[in-house]
Design a protein around this motif. Structure first.
Motif, PDB file in Angstrom:
ATOM      1  N   LEU A   1      28.229  37.465  65.341  1.00  0.00           N
ATOM      2  CA  LEU A   1      28.777  37.655  63.992  1.00  0.00           C
ATOM      3  C   LEU A   1      29.235  36.326  63.410  1.00  0.00           C
ATOM      4  CD1 LEU A   1      29.955  39.448  61.664  1.00  0.00           C
ATOM      5  CD2 LEU A   1      32.083  39.467  62.988  1.00  0.00           C
ATOM      6  N   PHE A   2      29.909  35.525  64.213  1.00  0.00           N
ATOM      7  CA  PHE A   2      30.439  34.259  63.711  1.00  0.00           C
ATOM      8  C   PHE A   2      29.382  33.167  63.693  1.00  0.00           C
ATOM      9  CE2 PHE A   2      34.011  36.584  65.672  1.00  0.00           C
ATOM     10  CZ  PHE A   2      34.697  36.866  64.501  1.00  0.00           C
ATOM     11  N   VAL A   3      28.430  33.218  64.634  1.00  0.00           N
ATOM     12  CA  VAL A   3      27.325  32.256  64.604  1.00  0.00           C
ATOM     13  C   VAL A   3      26.526  32.448  63.321  1.00  0.00           C
ATOM     14  CG1 VAL A   3      25.181  31.549  65.727  1.00  0.00           C
ATOM     15  CG2 VAL A   3      27.203  32.090  67.110  1.00  0.00           C
ATOM     16  N   ARG A   4      26.250  33.701  62.972  1.00  0.00           N
ATOM     17  CA  ARG A   4      25.474  33.982  61.771  1.00  0.00           C
ATOM     18  C   ARG A   4      26.321  33.809  60.506  1.00  0.00           C
ATOM     19  NH1 ARG A   4      22.768  39.823  60.821  1.00  0.00           N
ATOM     20  NH2 ARG A   4      22.081  39.433  62.958  1.00  0.00           N
ATOM     21  N   GLY A   5      27.569  34.252  60.554  1.00  0.00           N
ATOM     22  CA  GLY A   5      28.394  34.241  59.364  1.00  0.00           C
ATOM     23  C   GLY A   5      28.989  32.883  59.023  1.00  0.00           C
TER      24      GLY A   5
END
Length: 447
Positions: free
Chosen positions: A58-62
């Motif tokens: 989620l944080f890698v993409r976001g």
């Protein structure tokens, strides 16, 4: 026979950079949270709560793979039971957007959301920057116009006003759209390549992955180079400029002063158009207390239907530090009533009276000691005074026999005359104290 020796047990301490909130700090946190909730309610924002742990992806993409947060600061681990890669949330926007998509919150129209809670980043602890820190954030999802950009900035100004903060200033910039940033990026990389001999390691690492962040350098040796770099605002097209000018017009109409800072960027990849920071000079190097802007690409980037969005987040610890710096610490308000008692029957009656007072909405502390003994009336009255209570209710054998209590005013107008102590029928103590509090308030209003 050998004598048993008790081994000294070493006391455990908290994790570095993850701090306790002590009772003496609670009034500051209450003051901030109360002002924040009131402000958010005034603008029609609804609270959302997301888990502290999310999937790492989620944080890698976001946030973006090539960011300091993802590369160096996240607390990530593999779940030993199912092998999932999980992360303690380092910020709140990605989780709020994930929840919005997952629960289809935009199905019936745009949403104004807010959140509050702990975030986690593995940074070097220093004043106002901790490994567990707390953020308040607001997200306006589904709104495209510059009016909502301006509104979220006005929200911050209202919060500063409500808290009494004055040493805060606003800086603005526009990051434009992706194609405008791409044209600027090309020219910026060419410019920065001419300074490879003076770039520090962080700047060299970001040169080809996130060159905008090079302009945000705090290295004094790079300031002149950054100041003369190609400015993104010069690459903006008509629509982006019109949006930025629309934000400025609304702020000026509301008498909100600001400075346009062409070097202002955000550390996260998902921002576009308006970006802003609220800054103070009172906290040293950790001068940014809130920041945000528009992030229209993020919802689609995370798998949702395309929708515009903007928002902000603020570090609560830094704001509380600023409240202290500006000497705005609230007076610690004591309880309304302190129950003083001596004897078993008096203790029982005191507990009954205390519950009746609490039923009436009053805050009551019942005297108690570590050894379970009540102690003398004199020592109890010292505790009552130290508690900050407005009244002491005193019950002993004489009061039990007579069906009465003694009510002593500890604070207010009569204290200057040595205080007022009144014998009151036990069944009338609630009405007596409420009437006395009303009289005191009315007397203050007349003055």
């Amino acid at each position: 026979m050998s004598e048993d020796k008790t081994k000294a047990v070493k006391a455990l301490q908290g994790v570095k950079g993850m701090n306790d909130m002590l009772p003496t700090d609670a009034p500051l946190w209450d003051m901030f949270e109360s002002a924040a909730r009131s402000m958010l309610r005034a603008y029609g924002y609804q609270q959302i709560r997301t888990p502290i742990v999310e999937h790492t992806q989620l944080f890698v993409r976001g946030i973006g793979e090539v960011t300091d947060i993802v590369e160096k600061e996240m607390y990530s681990f593999t779940d030993s039971l199912n092998g999932e890669n999980l992360t303690l949330r380092p910020e709140g926007t990605a989780a709020a957007v994930r929840s919005t998509i997952e629960h289809n919150l935009l199905y019936d129209g745009p949403k104004r959301l807010w959140y509050i809670g702990p975030m986690f980043r593995h940074e070097r602890p220093q004043r106002g920057r901790y490994r567990q820190f707390h953020q308040l954030g607001a997200e306006a999802l589904g709104f495209a116009g510059p009016d909502v950009d301006a509104e979220i900035i006005l929200m911050c100004q209202r919060l500063w006003d409500d808290l009494g903060l004055t040493n805060v200033r606003l800086e603005l910039n526009s990051l434009g759209q992706a194609h405008e940033r791409a044209a600027h990026r090309e020219q910026l990389i060419k410019y920065l390549e001419g300074f490879q001999d003076i770039l520090d390691e962080d700047s060299k690492r970001r040169l080809y992955t996130n060159p905008l962040r090079v302009l945000d350098t705090k290295n004094p040796a790079l300031q002149e180079m950054a100041a003369n770099a190609p400015k993104l605002i010069d690459f903006l097209g008509e629509e982006s400029l019109a949006h930025f000018e629309g934000v400025q017009r609304i702020l000026l109409a509301n008498n909100i002063p600001f400075k346009i800072n062409p070097r202002l960027v955000r550390g996260l990849d998902y921002y576009n158009l308006t970006v802003f920071e609220w800054i103070t000079d009172k906290l040293g190097a950790q001068g940014t207390i809130a920041g945000g802007g528009r992030y229209d690409p993020l919802i689609q980037q995370m798998g949702g239907k395309p929708a515009p969005a903007c928002g902000w987040a603020m570090g609560i610890e830094r704001i509380i530090e600023l409240i202290r710096e500006e000497n705005l610490v609230p007076d610690t308000q004591g309880c309304d009533v302190y129950m003083v008692h001596q004897g078993e029957l008096a203790n029982q009656q005191a507990m009954i009276a205390a519950e009746r007072l609490r039923d009436a909405g009053l805050d009551v502390v019942l005297h108690a000691t570590p050894d379970g003994k009540s102690g003398s009336f004199k020592s109890q009255m010292k505790r009552a005074d130290a508690s900050g209570a407005s009244f002491a209710v005193i019950i002993g054998d004489d009061e039990i026999a007579a069906g009465t209590v003694q009510v002593k005013q500890l604070r207010g107008g009569n204290v200057a005359e040595g205080g007022q102590q009144t014998t009151v029928p036990a069944e009338q103590v609630v009405e007596f104290i409420i009437d006395a509090m009303v009289d005191e308030i009315e007397g203050d209003d007349e003055q």
